[in-house]
Motif scaffolding. Structure first.
Motif, PDB file in Angstrom:
ATOM      1  N   ILE A 178      10.494 -18.264   4.296  1.00  0.00           N
ATOM      2  CA  ILE A 178       9.130 -18.356   3.777  1.00  0.00           C
ATOM      3  C   ILE A 178       8.746 -19.819   3.565  1.00  0.00           C
ATOM      4  N   ASP A 179       9.752 -20.649   3.398  1.00  0.00           N
ATOM      5  CA  ASP A 179       9.481 -22.058   3.154  1.00  0.00           C
ATOM      6  C   ASP A 179      10.368 -22.893   4.069  1.00  0.00           C
ATOM      7  N   GLU A 182       5.443 -21.641  13.136  1.00  0.00           N
ATOM      8  CA  GLU A 182       4.979 -20.769  12.049  1.00  0.00           C
ATOM      9  C   GLU A 182       4.932 -19.309  12.475  1.00  0.00           C
ATOM     10  N   ASP A 183       4.325 -19.060  13.647  1.00  0.00           N
ATOM     11  CA  ASP A 183       4.220 -17.674  14.106  1.00  0.00           C
ATOM     12  C   ASP A 183       5.574 -17.101  14.478  1.00  0.00           C
ATOM     13  N   ALA A 186       7.349 -16.094  11.428  1.00  0.00           N
ATOM     14  CA  ALA A 186       6.866 -14.809  10.917  1.00  0.00           C
ATOM     15  C   ALA A 186       7.552 -13.661  11.638  1.00  0.00           C
ATOM     16  N   ARG A 187       7.628 -13.787  12.966  1.00  0.00           N
ATOM     17  CA  ARG A 187       8.250 -12.698  13.728  1.00  0.00           C
ATOM     18  C   ARG A 187       9.736 -12.590  13.402  1.00  0.00           C
ATOM     19  N   ARG A 195      11.136 -13.354  10.566  1.00  0.00           N
ATOM     20  CA  ARG A 195      11.256 -12.710   9.261  1.00  0.00           C
ATOM     21  C   ARG A 195      11.200 -11.202   9.382  1.00  0.00           C
ATOM     22  N   ALA A 196      10.269 -10.746  10.219  1.00  0.00           N
ATOM     23  CA  ALA A 196      10.081  -9.300  10.356  1.00  0.00           C
ATOM     24  C   ALA A 196      11.374  -8.615  10.763  1.00  0.00           C
ATOM     25  N   LEU A 215      12.588  -8.248   2.331  1.00  0.00           N
ATOM     26  CA  LEU A 215      12.229  -8.916   1.078  1.00  0.00           C
ATOM     27  C   LEU A 215      11.970  -7.944  -0.056  1.00  0.00           C
ATOM     28  N   LEU A 219       5.994  -0.100   7.046  1.00  0.00           N
ATOM     29  CA  LEU A 219       5.190  -1.294   7.368  1.00  0.00           C
ATOM     30  C   LEU A 219       5.924  -2.306   8.251  1.00  0.00           C
ATOM     31  N   PRO A 220       7.123  -2.743   7.897  1.00  0.00           N
ATOM     32  CA  PRO A 220       7.794  -3.732   8.749  1.00  0.00           C
ATOM     33  C   PRO A 220       8.041  -3.216  10.165  1.00  0.00           C
ATOM     34  N   LEU A 240       6.074  -1.693  12.022  1.00  0.00           N
ATOM     35  CA  LEU A 240       4.897  -1.891  12.872  1.00  0.00           C
ATOM     36  C   LEU A 240       5.057  -3.119  13.752  1.00  0.00           C
ATOM     37  N   LEU A 241       5.922  -4.013  13.305  1.00  0.00           N
ATOM     38  CA  LEU A 241       6.110  -5.233  14.078  1.00  0.00           C
ATOM     39  C   LEU A 241       7.159  -5.070  15.170  1.00  0.00           C
ATOM     40  N   ALA A 273       4.837 -12.509   4.281  1.00  0.00           N
ATOM     41  CA  ALA A 273       6.287 -12.664   4.111  1.00  0.00           C
ATOM     42  C   ALA A 273       7.039 -11.628   4.939  1.00  0.00           C
ATOM     43  N   LEU A 274       6.482 -10.435   5.011  1.00  0.00           N
ATOM     44  CA  LEU A 274       7.145  -9.388   5.791  1.00  0.00           C
ATOM     45  C   LEU A 274       7.141  -9.707   7.273  1.00  0.00           C
ATOM     46  N   GLY A 275       6.249 -10.614   7.651  1.00  0.00           N
ATOM     47  CA  GLY A 275       6.281 -11.027   9.045  1.00  0.00           C
ATOM     48  C   GLY A 275       5.017 -10.761   9.823  1.00  0.00           C
ATOM     49  N   PHE A 276       3.970 -10.279   9.156  1.00  0.00           N
ATOM     50  CA  PHE A 276       2.736 -10.052   9.896  1.00  0.00           C
ATOM     51  C   PHE A 276       2.069 -11.384  10.182  1.00  0.00           C
ATOM     52  N   ILE A 306       4.095 -18.597   0.627  1.00  0.00           N
ATOM     53  CA  ILE A 306       4.753 -19.145  -0.536  1.00  0.00           C
ATOM     54  C   ILE A 306       3.760 -19.347  -1.680  1.00  0.00           C
TER      55      ILE A 306
END
Lengths: 259, 391, 388
Positions: A65-66, A85-86, A89-90, A92-93, A98, A117-118, A120-121, B291-294, B385
């Motif tokens: 996240i950071d 950044e993108d 995000a992917r 993380r999914a 979390l 929800l997760p 969906l990715l 955070a979840l990744g969207f 964040i």
């Protein structure tokens, strides 16, 4: 630190000389200073310390996240700094699940939809997504609450939904003060559940907490203070202080050390 | 990538606030629909009056057949030109006409200029669109009249069988004409010679309508009439003639567009406002999703969809209300009269049709998309964040 | 007034929201003002231009019917009549346009000045109008539209008379609202005769100026009696009634305009109310603290209400000014619109401005009242409970 001495596999998470500084209002905050550590898979790990110690910042770096100002974070061989950044995000999914102090469920979605929800990715079809969500909810013991909305669930139940959401893509579980908003009974249940996930399902759980009860459930605890990672004697002293403050006393300390 | 249900459920979850925002859009939709419907009704009335096979002949430079004149000799000449259709008795389908706008009095005591068209019976054959649906056509020289559907009942003495007084005389209403909603339905037809006498016109005709034998005959006929050096005449297709009449209504479209733009921007600001507040209230939720990744695109789309959902609801409410309101106006006011500043009253029934609503829909969607864009952008670019209130 | 600082600070708290709401209110007020210019234009015409000593004399059957020109002389001799002029629709199309784009009439040059003194046409110009047979006096609106100046020569082609006339502009009606053109009666009369016609023996409307407004009804009756049973029975009416009737059929259109205006106004109230209640909701904690400290209900209600009013009146006033500016631009580019007539004059008159400002004030009050009242009234304890 008691740990299984026969650890021969490479560490899952490597944090190397990481520093994080930022500006808040007129303050210049040094959240982390040159922290290094290695975390192995299939462990239940805690980051502990007083407020402002940098434990949350460290967790954020691990979960992507950071980003650190200096140093590297590698998770399962992936250097997070290499990702945009993108891409992050992917990443993380797929690789991180979390859990937050305030549950952070989506109020307009049912328990099952929140957990799905997760997914969906990913590229799974709808039937498969719902099946996995239901499985996850069964694991946390909420199979009878699939269609409830967050406002109809108790605090403990909401956190369990959050945990179910966290495990559904089979990732590293990252929890930020998961018991912070729960009463004693529920807190213990959650900690036990997290331990069970590690034990029965082979998950890796990294948790930030200031809850002294956590020490009874985790495999390893790292202590931070003012952005620095405490080692050796300092770490042991910090741990003992926590247990004393919790009123667990020597007995509790003994129970921990006896593992 | 976030499910549509997420956006929709968020709209539904706060019914009070959503309804407030949707109502603002609904009001704009109603305003826009009513005005579009008004102008479209006006244009429909006027432009549907044109038969593609007919020509309108007037004095050169005249704008409408009420302010024109046609010498008798001119008509006698042109009615035998080649290319004019003929009826079964081999008489040319050429209708000489006189247009006068006398005062008619409404039941409420008001006074309006109504178009009285002096015609000969051949007019029915030339104006295909006109049909006598009740009663019969007037008999020449007997002081009878037929009255258009839009006129019936609006003025004193216009119902079937009554005595209609205007100008210097009185005519008996023996028939009612229908003309497919065109402007002929706002007219009264009587014998052209009676009208010329009543209006003390030295020259009985103000213009003529000709029916071409075939489409190919239109052009040559027009050119021949225009080129004739004896009389300063101008012939044009009836369709073009009525299209020009409705041009003055075109300037009203600018009015509508102006209203729509202003109202739309205002409503857009309002929608933005509400969405910003929503984003602010849901910061933690947005942070969680990130955070979840969207991706940012996913969040942007989700919020834009919410804005669109609000627009859709607003449009639905507004469209239904607009149609209802137009019916109510029609019921309470009857027709809307237009063209007072010119000399003829066109009575139009306000109708909000699907194409008008389509225009309003575009406006509603534009408000949603544009008004929602900035807040959705902000939501999408929240750093997880910051959004998760992490220290 | 000592709370003004507090009110302003609160508005500055969330600048984006204040700007968005203010912008929405401003635009809506602009719209309302523009819409209100339509009925206002008609009212202005009826009240200001319509003189209460002028009478229109026309054929009972309609304005399109005519009276014999000789009747004018009889009218002039009626007791109480100061002056009278025959007028006839010329229906001239200006060459460039090819269609009738402004009203133009033949009038009697020697009398028209006495009938219309309120048009403020300079005496020398009226004298020139009489002196030059081909003279024309034009209203300022049309002068501006075609950039004509006194001395210009123009040609009008009549759509109802079989002549074209070359005219020389000798005077101007100094009113922005006037699109008229006057030409000489005798000029049209002679031109017709020159082409072999009988001359201008008929009139559309005879305009009469009465010496005394109290005698108007009596004069009208006398004139109608004069024409009774003749070939051209007249129906006299005051100028105001004449125009009111002429534009009476616009009533339906105006109703729709007013409905739309009301809708837009309602819109604004919604937007403003939404914002006010959002603001109150967010500040629950502060308000609880203020009340705990000791600020009474009235003060709290007052400041919250003042916020809503301040925002809407500032936004509304800007809207009114913007509307004035916009109409200047509109007027410069449009002119006499055949469909709308006086409705299209887009004049922001005093009543429109007052209505616009009043609307803004009203919106602020209406929108602010409910949330302010609710917030002020809630007992301190309850609010603290909800918040802490």
């Amino acid at each position: 630190m008691d740990s299984n001495p026969s650890r021969t596999d490479a560490p899952l998470i490597v944090i190397r000389n990481v520093s994080r500084r930022y500006v808040r209002g007129i303050d210049d905050v040094h959240a982390l200073e040159n922290v290094s550590l290695a975390l192995h898979a299939n462990r239940f790990i805690a980051f502990m310390g007083p407020s402002g110690s940098g434990k949350s910042t460290l967790l954020n770096l691990v979960s992507g996240i950071d980003r650190p100002n200096q140093g590297d974070v590698l998770v399962a061989g992936q250097r997070l700094n290499d990702l945009t950044e993108d891409e992050l995000a992917r990443w993380r999914a797929r690789h991180v699940g979390l859990i937050f102090q305030f549950f952070n469920l989506i109020p307009v979605l049912s328990a099952r939809d929140n957990v799905a929800l997760p997914l969906l990715l990913t590229h799974l079809d709808k039937a498969e997504r719902l099946r996995r969500a239901e499985t996850a909810l069964r694991i946390v013991g909420l199979e009878h609450r699939l269609d409830h909305f967050p406002r109809a669930l108790s605090g403990g139940e909401q956190q369990r939904v959050a945990i179910a959401r966290a495990i559904v893509t089979d990732p590293v579980i990252v929890a930020d003060e998961p018991t912070g908003d729960l009463d004693a009974r529920n807190a213990e249940d959650i900690l036990a559940l997290l331990r069970q996930l590690k034990h029965d399902f082979g998950k890796t759980v990294v948790m930030v907490t200031h809850d002294p009860r956590a020490l009874r459930f985790v495999d390893e605890a790292y202590h931070l203070d003012k952005g620095l990672l405490l080692e050796g004697e300092e770490a042991a002293r910090a741990e003992a202080a926590i247990m004393m403050a919790a009123g667990g006393g020597v007995a509790a300390a003994g129970a921990r050390l006896g593992r | 990538m976030l499910p549509v249900s997420y956006s929709v459920r968020n709209v539904v979850a706060r019914p009070g606030r959503s309804l407030m925002s949707a109502s603002v859009i609904a009001l704009v939709v109603i305003a826009c629909s009513l005005f579009l419907g008004l102008i479209a009704s006006l244009k429909r009335t006027v432009s549907s009056s044109g038969d593609p096979m007919n020509l309108v002949v007037m004095r050169k430079g005249s704008e409408n057949d009420g302010a024109s004149w046609l010498p008798l000799a001119a008509f006698q000449a042109i009615r035998f030109f080649d290319g004019i259709a003929r009826d079964a008795a081999d008489q040319p389908l050429a209708s000489p006409e006189l247009v006068v706008q006398p005062f008619f009095h409404t039941h409420a005591g008001g006074r309006e200029n109504v178009l009285v068209r002096g015609v000969e019976p051949v007019a029915l054959a030339v104006h295909n669109i006109v049909k006598i649906t009740e009663g019969r056509m007037f008999t020449p020289s007997t002081h009878e009249a037929v009255v258009g559907r839009g006129v019936v009942g609006r003025y004193v003495g216009t119902t079937l069988g009554s005595d209609l007084a205007f100008g210097h005389g009185t005519w008996k209403v023996v028939g009612i004409l229908d003309a497919d909603g065109s402007s002929f339905e706002s007219e009264v037809w009587i014998d052209v010679r009676e009208l010329a006498y009543d209006a003390r016109r030295p020259s009985p005709y103000s213009g003529a309508r000709l029916r071409a034998a075939s489409a190919a005959d239109l052009e040559p006929l027009m050119r021949r009439i225009d080129a004739d050096p004896r009389y300063a005449l101008h012939a044009q297709r009836e369709t073009e003639y009525y299209a020009k009449q409705s041009e003055s209504a075109d300037s009203l479209y600018i009015l509508v567009i102006g209203i729509a733009v202003l109202a739309g921007i205002g409503a857009g600001f309002g929608a933005s406002n509400t969405m910003y507040a929503a984003v602010q209230a849901r910061t933690a939720e947005i942070g969680t999703l990130r955070a979840l990744g969207f991706s940012r695109a996913a969040i942007l789309t989700a919020f834009e969809l919410e804005a669109l959902a609000l627009s859709a609801v607003g449009f639905a409410i507004g469209a239904a209300s607009a149609v209802g309101l137009s019916r109510l106006i029609g019921y309470l006011l009857g027709g809307i009269a237009f063209g007072a500043a010119t000399s003829t009253t066109n009575v139009i029934m306000l109708k909000v049709t699907t194409s008008d609503l389509l225009g309003a829909l575009v406006l509603a969607l534009a408000i949603g998309i544009c008004g929602g864009l900035a807040p959705a952008w902000r939501a999408a670019h929240l750093r997880p964040i910051d959004a998760l209130h992490k220290a | 007034m000592k709370y003004l600082g507090l009110v302003l600070a609160n508005l500055r708290r969330n600048k984006l929201r204040t700007v968005l709401t203010g912008g929405a209110i401003m635009l809506a007020v602009v719209l309302v003002c523009l819409l209100l210019t339509m009925p206002a234009g008609l009212d202005a015409l009826l009240n200001n231009i319509a003189n209460n000593t002028r009478i229109s004399v026309h054929n009972k059957g309609g304005v399109v019917y005519t009276m014999p020109y000789s009747f004018t002389r009889k009218v002039r001799q009626v007791d109480g009549v100061l002056a009278a002029t025959a007028t006839m629709w010329f229906g001239g199309a200006f060459e460039e346009d090819g269609r009738v784009s402004f009203p133009n009439f033949a009038v009697e040059a020697e009398y028209v000045g006495a009938v219309y003194p309120d048009y403020n046409i300079p005496a020398e110009q009226l004298a020139d109008f009489q002196r030059y047979r081909d003279g024309a006096i034009v209203g300022r609106q049309t002068m501006h539209k075609y950039n004509w100046k006194i001395g210009d020569r123009i040609t009008l082609r009549s759509t109802v008379w079989p002549v074209n006339l070359d005219l020389r502009i000798v005077g101007e009606m100094p009113s922005d609202r006037s699109p008229l053109l006057w030409l000489n009666w005798t000029y049209l009369d002679e031109s017709l005769k020159a082409h072999g016609y009988r001359g201008l023996g008929i009139a559309n409307v005879i305009w009469v100026r009465a010496r005394d407004p109290n005698r108007v009804n009596a004069i009208m009756r006398t004139i109608d009696d004069l024409s009774r049973n003749s070939d051209a029975e007249t129906a006299c009416e005051t100028e105001k009634s004449y125009f009111a009737n002429f534009f009476g059929s616009l009533q339906g259109f105006l109703t729709i305009v007013l409905i739309v205006t009301a809708l837009v106004a309602l819109c604004i109230v919604f937007i403003a109310a939404n914002t006010a209640s959002m603001g109150v909701r967010e500040r629950a904690r502060e308000l609880a603290v203020l009340k705990a400290i000791g600020f009474g209900r009235r003060v709290i209600f007052g400041t919250l209400l003042a916020e809503a009013i301040a925002l809407s009146t500032v936004a509304g006033s800007s809207g009114v000014m913007l509307a004035i500016g916009l109409t200047r631009v509109l007027k410069a580019s449009t002119g006499w619109n055949p469909a709308l007539g006086p409705l299209g004059s887009f004049m922001v008159t005093a009543p429109v401005i007052v209505q616009g400002l009043f609307l803004s004030l009203f919106v602020g009050m209406l929108a602010g009242v409910v949330p302010s009242f609710g917030a002020a009234r809630k007992p301190v304890v309850q609010t603290l409970h909800e918040v802490f």
